[in-house]
Design a protein around this motif. Structure first.
Motif, mmCIF file in Angstrom:
data_model
loop_
_atom_site.group_PDB
_atom_site.id
_atom_site.type_symbol
_atom_site.label_atom_id
_atom_site.label_comp_id
_atom_site.label_asym_id
_atom_site.label_seq_id
_atom_site.Cartn_x
_atom_site.Cartn_y
_atom_site.Cartn_z
ATOM 1 N N ARG A 188 -31.422 -13.805 14.529
ATOM 2 C CA ARG A 188 -32.648 -14.607 14.443
ATOM 3 C C ARG A 188 -32.347 -16.084 14.681
ATOM 4 O O ARG A 188 -33.129 -16.795 15.311
ATOM 5 C CB ARG A 188 -33.324 -14.422 13.084
ATOM 6 C CG ARG A 188 -34.658 -15.174 12.989
ATOM 7 C CD ARG A 188 -35.448 -14.772 11.776
ATOM 8 N NE ARG A 188 -34.803 -15.142 10.528
ATOM 9 C CZ ARG A 188 -35.400 -15.067 9.347
ATOM 10 N NH1 ARG A 188 -36.640 -14.615 9.245
ATOM 11 N NH2 ARG A 188 -34.757 -15.419 8.248
ATOM 12 N N HIS B 159 -31.972 -16.504 18.357
ATOM 13 C CA HIS B 159 -33.303 -16.420 18.970
ATOM 14 C C HIS B 159 -34.083 -17.714 18.785
ATOM 15 O O HIS B 159 -34.718 -18.218 19.721
ATOM 16 C CB HIS B 159 -34.073 -15.248 18.352
ATOM 17 C CG HIS B 159 -35.472 -15.115 18.855
ATOM 18 N ND1 HIS B 159 -36.568 -15.547 18.130
ATOM 19 C CD2 HIS B 159 -35.964 -14.613 20.019
ATOM 20 C CE1 HIS B 159 -37.666 -15.310 18.814
ATOM 21 N NE2 HIS B 159 -37.342 -14.755 19.963
ATOM 22 N N MET C 224 -36.402 -8.981 17.288
ATOM 23 C CA MET C 224 -36.962 -9.827 16.231
ATOM 24 C C MET C 224 -38.269 -9.246 15.714
ATOM 25 O O MET C 224 -38.608 -9.387 14.538
ATOM 26 C CB MET C 224 -37.190 -11.253 16.754
ATOM 27 C CG MET C 224 -35.916 -11.979 17.180
ATOM 28 S SD MET C 224 -34.687 -12.145 15.850
ATOM 29 C CE MET C 224 -33.551 -10.793 16.248
#
Length: 313
Positions: free
Chosen positions: A218, A221, A254
């Protein structure tokens, strides 16, 4: 071209709350607000902190990012529009974000955002949105199913009537960049290098773990998402395209973390390849697109598609 500070009489002396979890973007937007004439600027790193700020003092406008943790911009606006104090509830909000998907834009509108501006940003675009929010505000609506500025607004480039958006009329004006903007652009290579190094650290940690780390992925990302939106603002178009490809690589996982269990090795290799590509173009001083960077982007996009296909098996 004159590069000194340019102030709008309509914005001079105004106050603003700036909400963004990226310190570099806060510094940049703060410098632009000062350039426009704002003299009272406060900051918050996420929506929860911002909700405390708006109860402490009154602001003329809020400039807010979408992707923040723990409370993002969308949740912040929804909470703001339900606030018990009318002066807080009706504050104009300019959402400045890299989130460009149409469904997200519509969701922000329905949450009560006043103006929506997608990165990359320029001083002229931001100034236009601030003027639209502060000088030509729409009626504020409080209804059972909606609280926020009146959503019934024309957005037709051919329309020339009295209700045409001021921001649309200003869009074609010459954009004079100030010294603060130029300095921020010159320093962006350092910011980009730092993000690349942080992604390399996260990927190394993922490789060392026996199980996929959702938090580490995450983090990668989020950094890819931010780079996709920020980099074009400072001329790093090639880096933005690669960051966008990396963001697409990780987006499905995600949204559905169980996908991290699938195609794990291929996803990790693809992630490392994207970050190595970012490092290479920065090292070579490449900013704009070229046939070589287009070919690289195409190869990375094919890699992303292979990971997605393998994840669905």
């Amino acid at each position: 071209m004159q590069t000194g500070r340019r102030q709008d009489d309509a914005l001079t002396g105004r106050s603003a709350l700036l909400i963004d979890d990226n310190a570099f973007m806060r510094r940049l937007v703060r410098s632009l607000l000062r350039q426009f004439g704002f003299d009272d600027i406060h900051e918050a790193a996420d929506g929860s902190e911002a909700l405390l700020r708006v109860t402490e003092r009154q602001f003329d406008v809020i400039v807010c990012d979408w992707m923040m943790e723990p409370t993002d911009g969308y949740a912040f606006v929804r909470s703001l529009r339900q606030h018990a104090v009318p002066a807080v509830q009706t504050l104009p909000v300019v959402m400045l974000t890299a989130v460009a998907a149409q469904n997200k834009v519509m969701a922000a509108r329905d949450a009560g955002v006043t103006e929506y501006l997608v990165k990359p940003v320029s001083s002229g675009k931001l100034r236009a949105r601030l003027i639209a929010a502060l000088i030509r505000p729409r009626d504020f609506v409080v209804a059972d199913d909606y609280v926020g500025p009146d959503r019934r607004r024309r957005d037709d480039v051919e329309y020339q009537g009295t209700r045409r958006r001021l921001s649309d009329r200003l869009r074609s004006l010459t954009d004079e960049e100030g010294e603060d903007w130029a300095n921020a652009a010159a320093n962006y290579a350092t910011v980009l290098r730092g993000d690349i190094e942080r992604m390399q650290v996260e990927l190394a940690g993922i490789a060392a773990d026996a199980r996929p780390s959702f938090e580490a992925w995450r983090s990668v990302h989020r950094m890819a998402h931010d780079l996709k939106g920020q980099a074009p603002t400072f001329g790093y178009v090639a880096a933005a395209e690669i960051a966008g490809s990396l963001e697409r690589l990780l987006r499905p996982a995600m949204q559905a973390p169980d996908m991290l269990e699938r195609a794990g090795e291929r996803r990790l290799r693809a992630g490392k390849t994207h970050v190595e590509a970012l490092s290479l173009i920065l090292e070579q001083g490449i900013t704009g697109r070229s046939p070589e960077t287009d070919a690289l982007a195409e190869r990375l996009n094919r890699t992303v598609e292979r990971v997605h296909r393998e994840s669905l098996l």
